[in-house]
Motif scaffolding. Structure first.
Motif, short mmCIF file in Angstrom:
data_model
loop_
_atom_site.label_atom_id
_atom_site.label_comp_id
_atom_site.label_asym_id
_atom_site.label_seq_id
_atom_site.Cartn_x
_atom_site.Cartn_y
_atom_site.Cartn_z
N ARG A 304 0.83 -1.33 -0.07
CA ARG A 304 -0.17 0.07 -0.08
C ARG A 304 0.75 1.32 0.03
N MET A 417 -4.16 1.68 -6.51
CA MET A 417 -4.32 1.88 -5.19
C MET A 417 -5.80 1.44 -4.53
N ASP A 421 -7.13 -1.99 -2.53
CA ASP A 421 -7.95 -1.99 -1.56
C ASP A 421 -9.26 -2.86 -1.77
N GLU A 424 -8.23 -6.48 -1.37
CA GLU A 424 -8.01 -6.62 0.23
C GLU A 424 -9.34 -6.84 0.96
#
Length: 471
Positions: A304, A417, A421, A424
């Motif tokens: 990240r 990015m 997210d 995840e």
């Protein structure tokens, strides 16, 4: 006599170290010659007379067409005939193709065919060199790998200057390719004569002599963290974004001569200044990214932070690239240098994400997909597309088109990015809702750890110890 025995291992190690450096230096010169030809090719493309920039700049496209067709055949050829013989044959054929560029009166379409052959025969070289480094360069991996890849911008920029300076001085550009062929063939012969199959054969069934000692192999290796499952979304978005980033850095070579000339700069100033910027700028930015002080791109637990770094750096470079056409002549070169410095930090950080995202078992596949993605999306069509833009639009509009590649890279890394997210959260939801893993998730939370991140720590030393215990 009692002191002679301890001296033998020391002498053997000293000889092995010397052989390693000699072979590696010869490989560097050989690889430099390859990249020199690619830079000379761009120099020829922007120097050729004619009314069609698209047809001239297509010289760069045909090299990539050859690489794209040759790369998928490389694994099969290496499995069938062995890496050693594939590289030897391709080296010989590549020298012949290089020297075909020196034929008097060669036409543009014949140059297309020759550059295609050069790209096709050079396709196995980089995969072979990466495997050679993994076998013989583990004791100096960071230094040797970084130096090897530094030959790409160094060779390209030297060739870019030499080809244009020859034309500007009244000589024919074919002398650049003659020099390339002599250097490439000479270093190849020296490498074969000095290293031979002892150090150049990589097949597992051949008793090669390693250049790293048992002492080097026992040194603790730094841990590389991989995700437990493939992160395809992050991989592909980062991959495409990096291709756009390289498109900006490489595309500037095709437009800078005409664009800077339109702004009143002389040819020698353009060649010297831009080549220095293209060589030093990315090196400075890459050093910051590789130092580990800002990001650690070899650890997935830091992915990240790495993606935030990529989005931030590429966005700053995009802002600078967007304002370049509107700055004064005095500010133009410093602004371009700053843009290249900032953009230079993208490559090593993005490379870390790409190498890790598909887990350890797919590292080679990730590398192949990356090369093909870059070639198909930008490296192959870009030269012709830029030339077509220069034929149809003004040179200023063509330069702004190249700047758009940097903007696309910034947008892509920002999307990466978000993709990280999303993947995840999806992975976490699956683990928490899986009946077979309810207890594992609860126990993980009770211990104070987050279930959002599954990592696989890979230590080369631990793997060797486990292997020895298994035997």
């Amino acid at each position: 006599m009692a002191q002679a025995a301890p001296e033998e291992p020391w002498k053997a190690k000293k000889t092995r170290d010397r052989d390693g450096w000699v072979v590696f230096l010869l490989i560097l010169l050989n690889f430099f010659a390859c990249q020199f030809g690619h830079g000379s090719n761009i120099g020829v493309a922007v120097s050729l007379p004619g009314n069609s920039k698209a047809m001239n700049l297509a010289l760069g496209s045909w090299v990539m067409v050859g690489v794209c067709l040759g790369l998928p055949l490389t694994p099969w050829a290496c499995r069938t005939f062995g890496e050693f013989y594939v590289v030897i044959v391709c080296t010989i054929l590549d020298v012949i193709a290089m020297l075909l560029m020196t034929v008097p009166g060669i036409s543009l379409y014949q140059i297309y065919a020759v550059r295609f052959l050069v790209g096709f025969f050079e396709a196995p070289f980089l995969p072979y060199l990466q495997k050679w480094l993994s076998r013989h360069g583990s004791h100096n991996w960071n230094l040797w790998n970084t130096t090897l890849h530094a030959m790409v911008p160094l060779g390209e920029n030297v060739g870019f200057i030499v080809a244009q300076e020859l034309v500007n001085a009244g000589f024919h550009w074919r002398w650049a390719f003659l020099g390339q062929g002599v250097l490439f063939a000479g270093t190849g012969l020296l490498c074969l004569a000095y290293g031979g199959r002892r150090y150049l054969e990589l097949s597992d069934d051949h008793p090669t002599k390693r250049l790293d000692s048992e002492e080097d192999l026992e040194k603790p290796a730094s841990e590389v963290e991989y995700p437990s499952t493939e992160r395809w979304g992050v991989y592909w978005v980062t991959n495409v974004s990096l291709a756009a980033q390289l498109g900006f850095l490489g595309g500037c070579k095709y437009v800078i001569r005409d664009y800077a000339t339109s702004r009143g700069f002389g040819l020698h100033v353009i060649l010297g200044t831009f080549s220095g910027i293209a060589l030093i700028g990315p090196a400075l930015g890459g050093y910051v990214a590789m130092s580990g002080s800002v990001v650690q791109s070899d650890k997935w637990s830091q992915h990240r932070r790495t993606l935030i770094f990529l989005a931030s750096v590429s966005s700053m470079a995009a802002v600078l690239a967007a304002v370049l056409p509107y700055v004064s002549g005095i500010v133009f070169w410093p602004a371009l240098f700053l843009t290249f410095c900032i953009a230079g930090g993208v490559y090593p950080a993005a490379q870390g994400i790409i190498n890790l995202a598909l887990t350890k078992s797919r590292v080679i596949e990730a590398s192949v997909y990356q090369v093909q993605c870059n070639n198909l999306l930008f490296a192959m069509p870009m030269p012709y597309a830029i030339g077509k833009a220069m034929d149809s639009w003004s040179i200023g509009a063509s330069f702004r088109l190249v700047a758009v590649f940097q903007v696309l890279a910034a947008a892509g890394f920002s999307l990466a990015m978000l993709s990280a997210d999303w993947e995840e959260e999806r992975s976490t939801w699956k683990r928490l809702t899986s009946p077979s893993r309810d207890w594992d998730a609860v126990s993980t939370l009770e211990q104070g750890f987050s279930p959002n991140l599954e990592l696989m720590n890979i230590s080369a030393k631990e793997e060797r110890n486990n292997l020895h215990q298994g035997h």
